[in-house]
Every structure is written in C-alpha cells, then in structure tokens.
Scaffold this motif. Structure first.
Motif, short mmCIF file in Angstrom:
data_model
loop_
_atom_site.label_atom_id
_atom_site.label_comp_id
_atom_site.label_asym_id
_atom_site.label_seq_id
_atom_site.Cartn_x
_atom_site.Cartn_y
_atom_site.Cartn_z
N ALA A 35 0.83 -1.20 0.00
CA ALA A 35 0.00 0.00 0.00
C ALA A 35 0.87 1.25 0.00
CB ALA A 35 -0.92 -0.02 1.21
N ARG A 36 0.28 2.35 -0.43
CA ARG A 36 1.01 3.62 -0.43
C ARG A 36 1.13 4.22 0.96
NH1 ARG A 36 -2.50 5.90 -5.05
NH2 ARG A 36 -3.55 6.50 -3.17
N THR A 37 0.11 4.03 1.79
CA THR A 37 0.14 4.57 3.16
C THR A 37 -0.27 3.47 4.13
OG1 THR A 37 -2.18 5.28 3.16
CG2 THR A 37 -0.53 6.87 2.32
N GLU A 38 0.06 3.68 5.40
CA GLU A 38 -0.37 2.73 6.42
C GLU A 38 -1.89 2.74 6.54
OE1 GLU A 38 1.58 0.36 7.80
OE2 GLU A 38 2.95 1.26 6.36
N LYS A 39 -2.50 3.90 6.36
CA LYS A 39 -3.96 3.97 6.40
C LYS A 39 -4.55 3.06 5.33
CE LYS A 39 -7.90 7.01 5.64
NZ LYS A 39 -8.36 8.39 5.43
N GLN A 40 -4.10 3.22 4.10
CA GLN A 40 -4.61 2.39 3.01
C GLN A 40 -4.38 0.91 3.31
OE1 GLN A 40 -2.41 2.48 -0.71
NE2 GLN A 40 -4.33 2.50 -1.86
N HIS A 41 -3.20 0.60 3.78
CA HIS A 41 -2.85 -0.78 4.11
C HIS A 41 -3.81 -1.35 5.15
CE1 HIS A 41 0.49 -3.62 5.77
NE2 HIS A 41 -0.45 -4.29 5.15
N MET A 42 -4.04 -0.60 6.24
CA MET A 42 -4.84 -1.12 7.34
C MET A 42 -6.33 -1.15 7.03
SD MET A 42 -2.95 -2.28 9.72
CE MET A 42 -2.23 -3.03 8.26
N VAL A 43 -6.84 -0.18 6.31
CA VAL A 43 -8.25 -0.20 5.93
C VAL A 43 -8.53 -1.45 5.10
CG1 VAL A 43 -9.99 0.93 4.47
CG2 VAL A 43 -8.66 2.27 6.13
N HIS A 44 -7.69 -1.72 4.14
CA HIS A 44 -7.88 -2.91 3.29
C HIS A 44 -7.58 -4.19 4.04
CE1 HIS A 44 -8.84 -0.73 -0.32
NE2 HIS A 44 -7.81 0.07 -0.09
N TRP A 45 -6.54 -4.20 4.85
CA TRP A 45 -6.14 -5.43 5.53
C TRP A 45 -7.22 -5.90 6.49
CZ3 TRP A 45 -4.59 -7.34 10.39
CH2 TRP A 45 -3.91 -8.56 10.34
N PHE A 46 -7.77 -4.99 7.29
CA PHE A 46 -8.83 -5.39 8.21
C PHE A 46 -10.08 -5.83 7.46
CE2 PHE A 46 -6.19 -3.60 11.49
CZ PHE A 46 -6.49 -4.38 12.60
N ALA A 47 -10.47 -5.11 6.42
CA ALA A 47 -11.64 -5.49 5.64
C ALA A 47 -11.45 -6.83 4.95
CB ALA A 47 -11.96 -4.42 4.61
N ASP A 48 -10.27 -7.07 4.40
CA ASP A 48 -9.99 -8.33 3.70
C ASP A 48 -9.94 -9.53 4.62
OD1 ASP A 48 -9.94 -6.93 1.34
OD2 ASP A 48 -7.76 -7.00 1.10
N ASN A 49 -9.64 -9.34 5.89
CA ASN A 49 -9.60 -10.46 6.81
C ASN A 49 -10.96 -11.10 6.99
OD1 ASN A 49 -7.22 -11.50 8.66
ND2 ASN A 49 -6.70 -9.46 7.90
N ALA A 50 -12.01 -10.37 6.73
CA ALA A 50 -13.36 -10.91 6.86
C ALA A 50 -13.77 -11.72 5.63
CB ALA A 50 -14.35 -9.77 7.09
N THR A 51 -12.85 -11.87 4.67
CA THR A 51 -13.11 -12.65 3.45
C THR A 51 -12.16 -13.85 3.43
OG1 THR A 51 -11.44 -11.56 2.07
CG2 THR A 51 -13.60 -10.47 2.26
N HIS A 52 -12.25 -14.62 2.35
CA HIS A 52 -11.33 -15.74 2.17
C HIS A 52 -9.98 -15.28 1.63
CE1 HIS A 52 -13.96 -19.07 3.20
NE2 HIS A 52 -14.93 -18.40 2.60
N GLY A 53 -9.87 -13.99 1.29
CA GLY A 53 -8.61 -13.45 0.80
C GLY A 53 -8.28 -13.97 -0.59
N SER A 54 -7.01 -13.72 -0.99
CA SER A 54 -6.56 -14.22 -2.29
C SER A 54 -5.04 -14.29 -2.29
CB SER A 54 -7.05 -13.29 -3.41
OG SER A 54 -6.48 -12.02 -3.27
N ASN A 75 3.42 -5.95 11.20
CA ASN A 75 3.94 -4.74 10.59
C ASN A 75 3.98 -3.67 11.68
OD1 ASN A 75 4.05 -2.17 9.29
ND2 ASN A 75 3.50 -3.16 7.38
N ALA A 76 5.16 -3.37 12.17
CA ALA A 76 5.31 -2.43 13.29
C ALA A 76 4.79 -1.04 12.94
CB ALA A 76 6.77 -2.38 13.73
N ALA A 77 5.07 -0.56 11.75
CA ALA A 77 4.59 0.76 11.35
C ALA A 77 3.06 0.80 11.36
CB ALA A 77 5.12 1.15 9.97
N SER A 78 2.43 -0.28 10.96
CA SER A 78 0.97 -0.34 10.96
C SER A 78 0.42 -0.32 12.38
CB SER A 78 0.48 -1.60 10.24
OG SER A 78 0.83 -1.56 8.88
N LEU A 79 1.06 -1.06 13.28
CA LEU A 79 0.62 -1.04 14.68
C LEU A 79 0.76 0.35 15.27
CD1 LEU A 79 2.16 -4.41 15.89
CD2 LEU A 79 -0.28 -3.89 15.62
N LEU A 80 1.85 1.02 14.97
CA LEU A 80 2.03 2.39 15.45
C LEU A 80 0.99 3.32 14.84
CD1 LEU A 80 5.93 2.56 15.35
CD2 LEU A 80 4.49 2.54 17.42
N TRP A 81 0.72 3.15 13.55
CA TRP A 81 -0.28 3.99 12.89
C TRP A 81 -1.64 3.81 13.55
CZ3 TRP A 81 -4.91 3.26 10.42
CH2 TRP A 81 -5.43 4.38 9.78
#
Length: 126
Positions: A35-54, A75-81
């Motif tokens: 992802a370009r930002t930790e926000k983008q990464h985390m918004v998608h990562w949490f949402a995708d966990n509720a699916t079967h992923g790919s 991801n330490a930066a994500s936890l800090l974010w």
C-alpha cells in the motif's frame, strides 16, 4: 469488534502520523509494502480479513475479529499507525516506537509494541 467495523472506523483517520511515518523512514523492516500509506494498508487489511482473501493472503476461514487481526499483524509501522489514529497518548506511542526500534526484526518489533499498546487500549481510545 468485527474486522469490517474496525476497517470502517480507520477510513476516517489521517493518512500520516509522526511515529508511524518516522518508523517507516528510519527502520522500515516490514515484509509488506503493497500500500502507499499505512492507512490504506490497514483499511484494506482489516476489511480483507473478513473474506477468504486471495493469493498469498488466502485463508480457509474468514476472520471476523479485529482483536485477532491486531494481534496477528506483523507490521510495526501499521501497529504504530493504528495507535496514533485511535488517539493513544503520545508518550505511550513514543515508548512503543523506541521498543520496536530496539527490538530488531519485524516480529520482535511487533511484539514489543503489543506489550506496551494492547488491544484493550485501542478499543478504549476509540
């Protein structure tokens, strides 16, 4: 709290915070840079966990627990974010940042952060 609900809350947070950005610029030992930002990464990562992923993130059973997602995040930066985004007090985030920076690899860094910033603190700060 569900992963989707937590993802939705994160959508309304800023993209950049001081300690997560500093961690990325000074340490950046994350195995995931999709992802370009930790926000983008985390918004998608949490949402995708509720699916079967790919692909490399496929799972047999979707995960609906944001707490479980937080505790599995490597991801330490994500936890800090996340901590900064929900409003954890600056001295606590600063301590977690230092612990992560001194921990070495990304897995130890994440463990060091979670010893200081727990899921219950995240929920209470929301």
């Amino acid at each position: 709290m569900s992963c989707v609900a937590f993802s939705h809350l994160l959508r309304f947070k800023r993209s950049h915070y001081p300690y997560s950005d500093r961690y990325l610029s000074e340490v950046n030992n994350s195995p995931d840079t999709h992802a370009r930002t930790e926000k983008q990464h985390m918004v998608h990562w949490f949402a995708d966990n509720a699916t079967h992923g790919s692909g490399a993130y496929s799972r047999q059973k979707p995960n609906n627990s944001a707490k479980r997602c937080f505790n599995k995040l490597e991801n330490a930066a994500s936890l800090l974010w996340i901590a900064e985004a929900v409003g954890i007090e600056e001295p606590v985030v600063a301590a977690a940042f230092e612990a992560a920076r001194q921990a070495g690899d990304y897995r130890r860094a994440c463990g060091a952060i979670r010893k200081i910033i727990t899921w219950s603190m995240i929920i209470e700060s929301l």
